[in-house]
Design a protein around this motif. Structure first.
Motif, PDB file in Angstrom:
ATOM      1  N   UNK A  30      -2.250  13.012 -42.209  1.00 51.30           N
ATOM      2  CA  UNK A  30      -2.911  12.822 -40.917  1.00 51.30           C
ATOM      3  C   UNK A  30      -4.356  13.299 -40.974  1.00 51.30           C
ATOM      4  N   UNK A  31      -4.596  14.454 -41.574  1.00 51.30           N
ATOM      5  CA  UNK A  31      -5.962  14.970 -41.712  1.00 51.30           C
ATOM      6  C   UNK A  31      -6.830  13.958 -42.461  1.00 51.30           C
ATOM      7  N   UNK A  32      -6.305  13.436 -43.565  1.00 46.63           N
ATOM      8  CA  UNK A  32      -7.055  12.466 -44.349  1.00 46.63           C
ATOM      9  C   UNK A  32      -7.362  11.206 -43.564  1.00 46.63           C
ATOM     10  N   UNK A  33      -6.399  10.726 -42.776  1.00 45.44           N
ATOM     11  CA  UNK A  33      -6.617   9.505 -42.001  1.00 45.44           C
ATOM     12  C   UNK A  33      -7.641   9.726 -40.895  1.00 45.44           C
ATOM     13  N   UNK A  34      -7.639  10.906 -40.291  1.00 44.88           N
ATOM     14  CA  UNK A  34      -8.642  11.212 -39.262  1.00 44.88           C
ATOM     15  C   UNK A  34     -10.038  11.181 -39.878  1.00 44.88           C
ATOM     16  N   UNK A  35     -10.206  11.850 -41.008  1.00 47.23           N
ATOM     17  CA  UNK A  35     -11.515  11.892 -41.665  1.00 47.23           C
ATOM     18  C   UNK A  35     -11.993  10.487 -42.039  1.00 47.23           C
ATOM     19  N   UNK A  36     -11.093   9.683 -42.600  1.00 47.00           N
ATOM     20  CA  UNK A  36     -11.466   8.337 -43.029  1.00 47.00           C
ATOM     21  C   UNK A  36     -11.749   7.435 -41.834  1.00 47.00           C
ATOM     22  N   UNK A  37     -10.856   7.435 -40.847  1.00 45.52           N
ATOM     23  CA  UNK A  37     -11.009   6.522 -39.708  1.00 45.52           C
ATOM     24  C   UNK A  37     -12.213   6.861 -38.844  1.00 45.52           C
ATOM     25  N   UNK A  38     -12.492   8.145 -38.674  1.00 44.53           N
ATOM     26  CA  UNK A  38     -13.678   8.521 -37.895  1.00 44.53           C
ATOM     27  C   UNK A  38     -14.956   8.089 -38.615  1.00 44.53           C
ATOM     28  N   UNK A  39     -14.945   8.196 -39.934  1.00 43.51           N
ATOM     29  CA  UNK A  39     -16.113   7.756 -40.710  1.00 43.51           C
ATOM     30  C   UNK A  39     -16.302   6.247 -40.590  1.00 43.51           C
ATOM     31  N   UNK A  40     -15.189   5.495 -40.725  1.00 43.18           N
ATOM     32  CA  UNK A  40     -15.266   4.034 -40.643  1.00 43.18           C
ATOM     33  C   UNK A  40     -15.694   3.590 -39.253  1.00 43.18           C
ATOM     34  N   UNK A  41     -15.118   4.209 -38.220  1.00 46.31           N
ATOM     35  CA  UNK A  41     -15.398   3.805 -36.845  1.00 46.31           C
ATOM     36  C   UNK A  41     -16.856   4.031 -36.463  1.00 46.31           C
ATOM     37  N   UNK A  42     -17.466   5.078 -36.997  1.00 41.60           N
ATOM     38  CA  UNK A  42     -18.847   5.409 -36.635  1.00 41.60           C
ATOM     39  C   UNK A  42     -19.866   4.866 -37.627  1.00 41.60           C
ATOM     40  N   UNK A  43     -19.364   4.334 -38.748  1.00 44.29           N
ATOM     41  CA  UNK A  43     -20.260   3.882 -39.818  1.00 44.29           C
ATOM     42  C   UNK A  43     -21.192   5.023 -40.248  1.00 44.29           C
ATOM     43  N   UNK A 333     -20.418   1.710 -30.856  1.00 43.12           N
ATOM     44  CA  UNK A 333     -21.044   0.743 -29.947  1.00 43.12           C
ATOM     45  C   UNK A 333     -20.185   0.529 -28.704  1.00 43.12           C
ATOM     46  N   UNK A 334     -20.834   0.586 -27.535  1.00 40.63           N
ATOM     47  CA  UNK A 334     -20.207   0.225 -26.276  1.00 40.63           C
ATOM     48  C   UNK A 334     -20.798  -1.103 -25.831  1.00 40.63           C
ATOM     49  N   UNK A 335     -20.190  -1.730 -24.838  1.00 40.09           N
ATOM     50  CA  UNK A 335     -20.666  -3.015 -24.344  1.00 40.09           C
ATOM     51  C   UNK A 335     -22.125  -2.916 -23.922  1.00 40.09           C
ATOM     52  N   UNK A 336     -22.953  -3.766 -24.496  1.00 41.04           N
ATOM     53  CA  UNK A 336     -24.364  -3.814 -24.113  1.00 41.04           C
ATOM     54  C   UNK A 336     -25.206  -2.699 -24.679  1.00 41.04           C
ATOM     55  N   UNK A 337     -24.681  -1.957 -25.635  1.00 39.26           N
ATOM     56  CA  UNK A 337     -25.465  -0.846 -26.197  1.00 39.26           C
ATOM     57  C   UNK A 337     -25.375  -0.855 -27.714  1.00 39.26           C
ATOM     58  N   UNK A 338     -26.348  -0.242 -28.341  1.00 38.11           N
ATOM     59  CA  UNK A 338     -26.352  -0.100 -29.789  1.00 38.11           C
ATOM     60  C   UNK A 338     -25.907   1.314 -30.151  1.00 38.11           C
ATOM     61  N   UNK A 339     -25.034   1.455 -31.164  1.00 34.26           N
ATOM     62  CA  UNK A 339     -24.586   2.795 -31.545  1.00 34.26           C
ATOM     63  C   UNK A 339     -25.688   3.564 -32.269  1.00 34.26           C
ATOM     64  N   UNK A 340     -25.575   4.858 -32.236  1.00 35.04           N
ATOM     65  CA  UNK A 340     -26.479   5.731 -32.974  1.00 35.04           C
ATOM     66  C   UNK A 340     -25.651   6.416 -34.057  1.00 35.04           C
ATOM     67  N   UNK A 341     -25.522   5.765 -35.237  1.00 38.74           N
ATOM     68  CA  UNK A 341     -24.611   6.284 -36.262  1.00 38.74           C
ATOM     69  C   UNK A 341     -24.924   7.723 -36.642  1.00 38.74           C
ATOM     70  N   UNK A 342     -23.908   8.571 -36.644  1.00 39.39           N
ATOM     71  CA  UNK A 342     -24.102   9.976 -37.040  1.00 39.39           C
ATOM     72  C   UNK A 342     -24.107  10.108 -38.556  1.00 39.39           C
ATOM     73  N   UNK A 343     -24.431  11.284 -39.019  1.00 37.01           N
ATOM     74  CA  UNK A 343     -24.348  11.556 -40.460  1.00 37.01           C
ATOM     75  C   UNK A 343     -22.910  11.916 -40.816  1.00 37.01           C
ATOM     76  N   UNK A 344     -22.623  11.878 -42.097  1.00 41.84           N
ATOM     77  CA  UNK A 344     -21.283  12.217 -42.572  1.00 41.84           C
ATOM     78  C   UNK A 344     -20.947  13.664 -42.231  1.00 41.84           C
TER      79      UNK A 344
END
Length: 383
Positions: A30-43, A333-344
């Motif tokens: 679960x810890x590994x999936x959280x780290x990976x999925x949060x990284x993928x989701x935020x780019x 990204x939300x509707x009508x907005x551009x995301x501000x990708x965080x650092x790793x």
């Protein structure tokens, strides 16, 4: 009347004994999936200040944490089947209950897929449904089937276009909800396609027929895992060396073929990736089993154990809660907005806080109400 079959004499470990190490392994997955999925989701991107250990940790987790998750699900299926068999439940009724669980997980996954494109639960549902066919198989037949699927899945590359539907820049899948797109994504070129990912489940079902309390058995499992990891690393390097040859690098079709067969990346899931990830899962499993023996009764281990026991609930929570918070922070990204990708580093720091929150919740819920809400619901609906 209880039907006899391979299941009757397959198991050596009494499934009634709960192994603390399995809950520790679920926690780590679960810890590994959280780290990976949060990284993928935020780019999330690396910065000049990103520590080298953090930069190299994420690629190691990608595809491996989820593989461990699926292998553990196979172990749970195997233990559950034997427990039911020992109570006099027929093979037909065991399959019926297993099919119910598969359908429920598939439904959960479809709802989750609306929010999160990389959902694994709807894949789980299909794995569980197909596993009904092999539910009474012995260890040899389960392992043989798993390896056959791993070795022959690349043949699909000669029949279907693996690139179909994918925008690799955004990791968006066009036509996911169309009949042909959904089937293609589920069985062939999704994040965790049935072929070959169901092999991880079959490996887990085979492991359930071993005496996991035996030190000798554990050492053999760990040895097999290390051998698979070594073989995977060796052949992956061979693949990279072949692609690097000047005469090969110019032949794009041959390069893609080598990557489909010998890449260590989870996308596409080549035989080398499957072998390597399986080996890593086996080594981690044995390590966790011994941790459970040594420290499973210690008070400080309780948050880890209870979090592992609520992996299904927390998997949904890390999307509905964890990713919604990140969206509100402007990382997604939300509707009508551009995301501000965080650092790793930022995403990893946030992941750590989220995981601490999960552990606090799990201990509190377990203290007052016992099993997690979705675990309890799944058990009730599939009864």
């Amino acid at each position: 009347m209880v039907s006899s079959g391979p299941l009757e004499n397959s198991f050596s470990t009494p499934p009634a004994i709960r192994l603390a190490g399995l809950d520790i392994a679920r926690f780590l997955a679960f810890v590994g999936m959280v780290l990976v999925n949060f990284k993928v989701a935020t780019n999330a991107s690396m910065s000049a200040e990103t520590p080298s250990w953090l930069a190299s940790m994420h690629p190691l987790l990608e595809g491996r944490a989820a593989a461990l998750f699926v292998l553990l699900a196979g172990l749970g299926i195997g233990f559950g089947a034997q427990k039911a068999f020992n109570k006099g439940v027929s093979a037909a009724d065991i399959r019926k209950k297993q099919a119910k669980r598969g359908l429920i997980l598939f439904a959960f996954g479809l709802l989750n897929l609306i929010i999160f494109d990389a959902d694994i639960l709807h894949f789980y549902g299909i794995y569980f449904l197909l596993a009904c066919i092999a539910l009474t198989g012995n260890r040899k037949s389960l392992l043989t089937l798993a390896f056959v699927i791993i070795l022959f899945s690349p043949a699909l590359h000669f029949v279907f276009d693996y690139e179909a539907g994918w925008d690799w820049q955004t990791l968006q899948y066009e036509g996911l909800w169309s009949p042909d797109g959904f089937i293609r994504n589920t069985f062939y070129n999704g994040f965790h396609p049935v072929f070959p990912w169901i092999s991880f489940l079959l490996f887990g079902m085979a492991l359930a027929q071993l005496n996991l309390q035996s030190a000798t058995v554990r050492l053999r499992i760990a040895g097999a895992g290390l051998a698979l990891m070594f073989a995977g690393a060796l052949f992956a390097q061979m693949g990279r060396d072949i692609i690097a040859l000047p005469e090969v690098a110019q032949d794009q079709e041959f390069v893609e073929l080598v990557q489909a067969l010998m890449s260590s990346s989870p996308i596409p899931p080549s035989p080398i990736y499957m072998i390597s990830a399986s080996g890593a899962a086996l080594v981690v499993l044995v390590f966790c089993l011994w941790l459970g023996d040594w420290f499973g009764q210690r008070a400080w281990m309780k948050p880890i154990l209870t979090t592992g026991q609520q992996a299904l609930t927390l998997y949904i929570a890390h999307i509905i809660v964890g990713m919604v918070i990140m969206e509100a922070m402007g990382w997604i990204a939300m509707a009508g907005s551009e995301p501000d990708p965080p650092t790793l580093e930022q995403v990893s720091f946030y992941s750590g806080f989220f995981l601490i929150g999960c552990m606090i919740y799990a201990v509190t819920w377990h203290h007052y109400l016992g099993a997690g809400p979705l675990e309890r619901l799944l058990r009730k609906l599939s009864a």
